[in-house]
Motif scaffolding. Structure first.
Motif, PDB file in Angstrom:
ATOM      1  N   GLY A   1       0.775  -1.228   0.000  1.00 34.04           N
ATOM      2  CA  GLY A   1       0.000   0.000   0.000  1.00 34.04           C
ATOM      3  C   GLY A   1       0.803   1.271   0.000  1.00 34.04           C
ATOM      4  N   ARG A   2       2.141   1.189   0.020  1.00 33.00           N
ATOM      5  CA  ARG A   2       2.986   2.390   0.059  1.00 33.00           C
ATOM      6  C   ARG A   2       3.759   2.552  -1.245  1.00 33.00           C
ATOM      7  NH1 ARG A   2       4.029   5.166   4.669  1.00 33.00           N
ATOM      8  NH2 ARG A   2       3.129   4.389   6.611  1.00 33.00           N
ATOM      9  N   LEU A   3       3.927   3.804  -1.654  1.00 32.41           N
ATOM     10  CA  LEU A   3       4.680   4.099  -2.865  1.00 32.41           C
ATOM     11  C   LEU A   3       6.155   3.799  -2.645  1.00 32.41           C
ATOM     12  CD1 LEU A   3       4.688   5.313  -5.758  1.00 32.41           C
ATOM     13  CD2 LEU A   3       5.146   7.537  -4.693  1.00 32.41           C
ATOM     14  N   ARG A   4       6.755   3.103  -3.600  1.00 33.84           N
ATOM     15  CA  ARG A   4       8.180   2.820  -3.546  1.00 33.84           C
ATOM     16  C   ARG A   4       8.861   3.312  -4.823  1.00 33.84           C
ATOM     17  NH1 ARG A   4       9.522  -2.725  -0.209  1.00 33.84           N
ATOM     18  NH2 ARG A   4       8.292  -2.188   1.641  1.00 33.84           N
ATOM     19  N   TYR A   5      10.155   3.541  -4.698  1.00 31.62           N
ATOM     20  CA  TYR A   5      10.943   4.065  -5.807  1.00 31.62           C
ATOM     21  C   TYR A   5      12.219   3.244  -5.934  1.00 31.62           C
ATOM     22  CZ  TYR A   5      13.845   7.322  -8.509  1.00 31.62           C
ATOM     23  OH  TYR A   5      14.661   7.894  -9.459  1.00 31.62           O
ATOM     24  N   ALA A   6      12.497   2.766  -7.131  1.00 26.66           N
ATOM     25  CA  ALA A   6      13.706   1.984  -7.403  1.00 26.66           C
ATOM     26  C   ALA A   6      14.662   2.830  -8.229  1.00 26.66           C
ATOM     27  CB  ALA A   6      13.348   0.708  -8.152  1.00 26.66           C
ATOM     28  N   SER A   7      15.882   2.998  -7.735  1.00 29.56           N
ATOM     29  CA  SER A   7      16.890   3.773  -8.444  1.00 29.56           C
ATOM     30  C   SER A   7      18.142   2.929  -8.629  1.00 29.56           C
ATOM     31  CB  SER A   7      17.235   5.060  -7.685  1.00 29.56           C
ATOM     32  OG  SER A   7      17.852   4.757  -6.446  1.00 29.56           O
ATOM     33  N   SER A   8      18.951   3.290  -9.620  1.00 28.93           N
ATOM     34  CA  SER A   8      20.178   2.551  -9.903  1.00 28.93           C
ATOM     35  C   SER A   8      21.290   3.523 -10.247  1.00 28.93           C
ATOM     36  CB  SER A   8      19.957   1.577 -11.068  1.00 28.93           C
ATOM     37  OG  SER A   8      21.185   0.987 -11.470  1.00 28.93           O
ATOM     38  N   ASP A   9      22.487   3.254  -9.703  1.00 28.89           N
ATOM     39  CA  ASP A   9      23.657   4.054 -10.062  1.00 28.89           C
ATOM     40  C   ASP A   9      24.565   3.300 -11.027  1.00 28.89           C
ATOM     41  OD1 ASP A   9      24.835   2.128  -8.495  1.00 28.89           O
ATOM     42  OD2 ASP A   9      25.499   3.482  -6.916  1.00 28.89           O
ATOM     43  N   GLY A  10      24.062   2.204 -11.582  1.00 31.03           N
ATOM     44  CA  GLY A  10      24.834   1.399 -12.509  1.00 31.03           C
ATOM     45  C   GLY A  10      25.468   0.187 -11.874  1.00 31.03           C
TER      46      GLY A  10
END
Length: 366
Positions: A248-257
């Motif tokens: 139920g919570r917004l998540r964010y996936a990020s990558s630095d390579g």
């Protein structure tokens, strides 16, 4: 045989072991069966359908060379349930849909596909491969630049199609089709950011569209009111960045390579996030070179792209060429994997969906 002859508990135990497509068809057996299949009790016991994908399949022969590759819908069979075991995702037979050969899949959401044809005039269709139903939408009044499908099978059998028809300095004009009303409505959006900063990376959840912006923000568009809210992200937006929901919570996936980082939104008003997990190549491919992913078949270093969050568990779905991997972040192990396409080295995964078989999915387009 009626449920009364064997008991609803026994019948429910049988039904939860059937394929989802069989469940959809068996709703027609009787009102008793329909009630059992539509019940929330049965839905909670069924596994998520984690197999809806869009991908480009490499040409099988020279006859298809020079032709634009179309998106394809595939279903992945579940493995035996053992950790690290594999399955295969095969292209689903869409021949039941009469416009399959003359239109293209442009989006999908939680079991629904959005088809589009530009000639002889704009034509949209919404198709459900699970129940093999489809519906034609009336044509919008303006030419569309970008179209998005929104559907939540846990909340309602109704869906929306959002068509962006023009760009404003800090917003856009859109036409929205609401299946409950059966008509298009025009709206003007105010993103709160320059339109040039908006990316095409979007995520639908709970009646809202979340759009990533290259300024390091996410814009939430409420599809009921068309109001926009801007929240700063904890890391820069790249082509690998994705938004999603878990528990139920917004998540964010990020990558630095080199590493993937997964953040969870704590307070949208204050743009407060917390780092939930990190994941690197060494977590997926042990230093001893013995990997259950079978990725080290050549000298090229393995690459992983984030695709989706599991909606209820600490599991993420990652794409490596030719294969989709479910990785359990709590147990730090591969839970399941699937191979895609007839020419797996040429398949390109675009999007996956993880959704429950529910009474709303079963009754949508009925």
């Amino acid at each position: 045989m009626d449920a009364g002859e064997m008991g609803e508990d026994v019948l429910s135990e049988i039904l939860v072991r059937l394929p989802h497509k069989s469940l959809a068809r068996f709703q027609c057996v009787s009102t008793t069966w329909r009630g059992l299949i539509a019940a929330d009790y049965l839905r909670r016991r069924l596994p998520l359908i984690t197999s809806g994908v869009l991908f480009h399949d490499a040409p099988r022969d020279g006859a298809s060379r020079g032709r634009q590759q179309a998106y394809t819908y595939a279903c992945a069979s579940s493995s035996s349930g053992e950790t690290g075991t594999g399955g295969v995702a095969e292209a689903d037979d869409m021949a039941f849909f009469p416009c399959h050969g003359t239109s293209s899949i442009i989006d999908g959401c939680n079991g629904l596909l959005l088809y589009y044809a530009s000639s002889p005039r704009q034509a949209f269709h919404v198709v459900i491969p699970t129940t093999r139903r489809w519906a034609a939408l009336p044509s919008p009044t303006k030419k569309t630049l970008l179209s998005v499908l929104s559907f939540d099978p846990c909340l309602s059998p109704h869906y929306r199609v959002v068509c962006f028809t023009g760009w404003l300095p800090r917003g856009a004009t859109v036409e929205v089709f609401d299946s409950e009303r059966g008509a298009w409505r025009e709206h003007a959006l105010d993103f709160g950011l320059d339109s040039d900063a908006m990316s095409a990376t979007m995520h639908c959840h709970g009646g809202a569209l979340h759009v990533l912006a290259y300024t390091g923000h996410v814009v939430r568009i409420d599809l009921a009111t068309m109001a926009c809210a801007v929240t700063a992200l904890p890391a820069p937006v790249s082509y690998r960045a994705r938004a999603g929901h878990c528990r139920g919570r917004l998540r964010y996936a990020s990558s630095d390579g080199s590493r993937l980082r997964f953040w969870e939104l704590v307070d949208a008003g204050r743009s407060e996030w917390t780092l939930k997990h990190e994941l690197g190549i060494s977590d997926l491919v042990p230093d001893d070179g013995k990997s259950s992913l079978l990725l080290l078949q050549d000298t090229a270093p393995p690459t992983f792209l984030f695709m989706a969050f599991h909606p209820d568990r600490e599991v993420v779905y990652l794409w490596t060429p030719g294969k989709l991997v479910a990785f359990d972040m709590a147990q730090r192990r591969v839970e399941e994997e699937w191979a895609f396409g007839s020419a797996k080295e040429g398949a390109q995964l675009i999007q996956i969906w993880l959704f429950p078989f529910s009474r709303h999915l079963a009754s949508c387009l009925a």
